[in-house]
Design a protein around this motif. Sequence first.
Motif, PDB file in Angstrom:
ATOM      1  N   ALA A 144       4.175   0.411  -6.610  1.00  7.27           N
ATOM      2  CA  ALA A 144       2.826  -0.083  -6.346  1.00  7.27           C
ATOM      3  C   ALA A 144       2.859  -1.187  -5.299  1.00  7.27           C
ATOM      4  N   LEU A 145       3.816  -2.090  -5.424  1.00  9.96           N
ATOM      5  CA  LEU A 145       3.944  -3.183  -4.468  1.00  9.96           C
ATOM      6  C   LEU A 145       4.209  -2.650  -3.062  1.00  9.96           C
ATOM      7  N   ALA A 146       5.138  -1.717  -2.942  1.00 13.03           N
ATOM      8  CA  ALA A 146       5.457  -1.136  -1.635  1.00 13.03           C
ATOM      9  C   ALA A 146       4.226  -0.452  -1.033  1.00 13.03           C
ATOM     10  N   PHE A 147       3.499   0.297  -1.849  1.00  9.90           N
ATOM     11  CA  PHE A 147       2.284   0.967  -1.378  1.00  9.90           C
ATOM     12  C   PHE A 147       1.266  -0.053  -0.873  1.00  9.90           C
ATOM     13  N   LEU A 148       0.998  -1.083  -1.658  1.00  6.54           N
ATOM     14  CA  LEU A 148      -0.017  -2.075  -1.289  1.00  6.54           C
ATOM     15  C   LEU A 148       0.406  -2.893  -0.071  1.00  6.54           C
ATOM     16  N   GLN A 149       1.677  -3.161   0.058  1.00  4.10           N
ATOM     17  CA  GLN A 149       2.170  -3.888   1.235  1.00  4.10           C
ATOM     18  C   GLN A 149       2.052  -3.033   2.483  1.00  4.10           C
ATOM     19  N   HIS A 150       2.576  -1.829   2.416  1.00  2.42           N
ATOM     20  CA  HIS A 150       2.665  -0.992   3.610  1.00  2.42           C
ATOM     21  C   HIS A 150       1.349  -0.328   4.001  1.00  2.42           C
ATOM     22  N   LEU A 184      -5.510  -3.341 -16.337  1.00  2.96           N
ATOM     23  CA  LEU A 184      -4.892  -2.026 -16.181  1.00  2.96           C
ATOM     24  C   LEU A 184      -5.442  -1.287 -14.970  1.00  2.96           C
ATOM     25  N   ILE A 185      -4.543  -0.915 -14.071  1.00  4.21           N
ATOM     26  CA  ILE A 185      -4.838   0.036 -12.990  1.00  4.21           C
ATOM     27  C   ILE A 185      -3.626   0.966 -12.925  1.00  4.21           C
ATOM     28  N   PRO A 186      -3.680   2.119 -13.595  1.00  2.00           N
ATOM     29  CA  PRO A 186      -2.532   3.032 -13.580  1.00  2.00           C
ATOM     30  C   PRO A 186      -2.111   3.368 -12.147  1.00  2.00           C
ATOM     31  N   LEU A 187      -0.817   3.524 -11.951  1.00  2.00           N
ATOM     32  CA  LEU A 187      -0.272   3.778 -10.620  1.00  2.00           C
ATOM     33  C   LEU A 187      -0.991   4.916  -9.904  1.00  2.00           C
ATOM     34  N   GLY A 188      -1.292   5.994 -10.608  1.00  2.45           N
ATOM     35  CA  GLY A 188      -1.971   7.127  -9.993  1.00  2.45           C
ATOM     36  C   GLY A 188      -3.389   6.830  -9.535  1.00  2.45           C
ATOM     37  N   GLU A 189      -4.007   5.788 -10.087  1.00  2.00           N
ATOM     38  CA  GLU A 189      -5.371   5.411  -9.703  1.00  2.00           C
ATOM     39  C   GLU A 189      -5.403   4.326  -8.629  1.00  2.00           C
ATOM     40  N   LEU A 190      -4.261   3.751  -8.343  1.00  2.00           N
ATOM     41  CA  LEU A 190      -4.200   2.617  -7.423  1.00  2.00           C
ATOM     42  C   LEU A 190      -4.791   2.906  -6.037  1.00  2.00           C
ATOM     43  N   PRO A 191      -4.518   4.059  -5.418  1.00  2.00           N
ATOM     44  CA  PRO A 191      -5.075   4.292  -4.082  1.00  2.00           C
ATOM     45  C   PRO A 191      -6.605   4.204  -4.015  1.00  2.00           C
ATOM     46  N   ARG A 238      -8.435   2.373  -6.178  1.00  2.00           N
ATOM     47  CA  ARG A 238      -8.906   1.150  -6.830  1.00  2.00           C
ATOM     48  C   ARG A 238      -8.334  -0.119  -6.187  1.00  2.00           C
ATOM     49  N   THR A 239      -7.878  -0.002  -4.965  1.00  2.00           N
ATOM     50  CA  THR A 239      -7.256  -1.152  -4.302  1.00  2.00           C
ATOM     51  C   THR A 239      -8.205  -2.323  -4.124  1.00  2.00           C
ATOM     52  N   GLU A 240      -9.506  -2.074  -4.109  1.00  3.43           N
ATOM     53  CA  GLU A 240     -10.461  -3.179  -3.961  1.00  3.43           C
ATOM     54  C   GLU A 240     -10.447  -4.119  -5.165  1.00  3.43           C
ATOM     55  N   GLU A 241      -9.825  -3.694  -6.257  1.00  4.19           N
ATOM     56  CA  GLU A 241      -9.720  -4.545  -7.446  1.00  4.19           C
ATOM     57  C   GLU A 241      -8.546  -5.524  -7.366  1.00  4.19           C
TER      58      GLU A 241
END
Length: 107
Positions: A73-79, A41-48, A50-53
């Motif tokens: 989440a995918l778009a954020f992590l890609q871009h 679990l990494i809630p969308l709001g925590e993703l920025p 917690r990206t190292e996980e």
Amino acid sequence: MLPDLTPSDLHARQQRGETFQLIDVREPMEYDYCRIEGSHLIPLGELPRRTEEIATDRPVVLICHHGVRSMQALAFLQHRHGLTNLLNLKGGIDAWSRDVDPEVAVY
């Protein structure tokens, strides 16, 4: 177009022994109610923060209820982070419950 895979495709690839990191971007209450075995679990709001996980050495499947938040989440992590090993679970855990594992609760 963002890369995705169906629950049936994911299940077939798991059955063949392929390894994935499963990241669930729903809220803790949703995750507590039902989840795909082995997901993290990494809630969308925590993703920025917690990206190292997020794994970079194997495919990462992003999961939410119906596939919308996981697509975000995918778009954020890609871009923002240049990750190219990401897949969106098409239809989310709802489709997983209906198509692969009826033991996983539907809500």
